[in-house]
Design an enzyme around this catalytic site. Structure first.
Site, short mmCIF file in Angstrom:
data_model
loop_
_atom_site.label_atom_id
_atom_site.label_comp_id
_atom_site.label_asym_id
_atom_site.label_seq_id
_atom_site.Cartn_x
_atom_site.Cartn_y
_atom_site.Cartn_z
N CYS A 61 -33.68 66.34 6.68
CA CYS A 61 -32.40 66.26 5.96
C CYS A 61 -31.33 65.68 6.88
O CYS A 61 -31.40 65.81 8.10
CB CYS A 61 -32.00 67.67 5.52
N GLY A 62 -30.33 65.06 6.30
CA GLY A 62 -29.21 64.54 7.08
C GLY A 62 -28.42 65.64 7.77
O GLY A 62 -27.70 65.38 8.73
#
Length: 184
Positions: A61-62
């Site tokens: 995930c970012g």
């Protein structure tokens, strides 16, 4: 005119408070169990009287860099009664396949030492019972909209607050809440 505006704003304020104010809490967070990444039972009842920070996490995930902040909070506040708990989920299609892969990633890349659970669902009809309970008692604010959503459990086993993915665990408002809950 001003009376209508005041009533409108009062209605808006009440609607934001409504979900947590009306919670009946027929259960507490301590009534729920997970399995840790090794498959052993992880019972939230073992954390009674502590502040529990529950974060749904994902390895791709970012926001994955927040693992560093989570580890910092764990190291700083563990001795003061704060439990950091990572809950891997693939609800947003960003988590690794197996518990072993998740564990290796977290330990190697971020040096994670706080408790982590097996991968579970955190939203929808297949959500883990903890997340169903959170939604029932705190409303939609407790339902993760994305990875790294945070649910803060107070020392009484009830939800104190939630934070969206964009709020870092080392942010001033997050730390202020944690420190106030430690003192209470």
């Amino acid at each position: 005119m001003f009376k209508k505006i005041r009533i409108f704003f009062l209605f808006i304020m009440i609607s934001f408070l409504g979900s947590s104010v009306n919670a009946n809490y027929d259960k507490l967070a301590y009534d729920f169990n997970f399995n840790d990444l090794d498959g052993s039972k992880l019972s939230l009842s073992s954390y009674k009287g502590k502040v529990i920070v529950v974060v749904n996490v994902a390895s791709r995930c970012g926001f994955t860099s927040q693992y560093e902040d989570m580890q910092d909070i764990w190291e700083k506040y563990e001795q003061k009664g704060v439990i950091m708990l990572g809950i891997p989920s693939n609800d947003f299609n960003q988590e690794l396949s197996t518990s072993e892969e998740i564990k290796n990633f977290c330990e190697a890349k971020f040096g994670i030492s706080f408790p982590m659970t097996e991968k579970v669902s955190v939203k929808g009809t297949n959500a883990h019972p903890f997340y169903i309970w959170a939604k029932k008692n705190f409303g939609m604010a407790a339902v993760p909209k994305w990875n790294f959503h945070k649910i803060i459990i107070n020392k009484e086993g009830k939800i104190a607050e939630t934070f969206s993915s964009i709020t870092k665990p080392t942010s001033k408002k997050f730390i202020k809440l944690i420190e106030n809950l430690i003192k209470s």
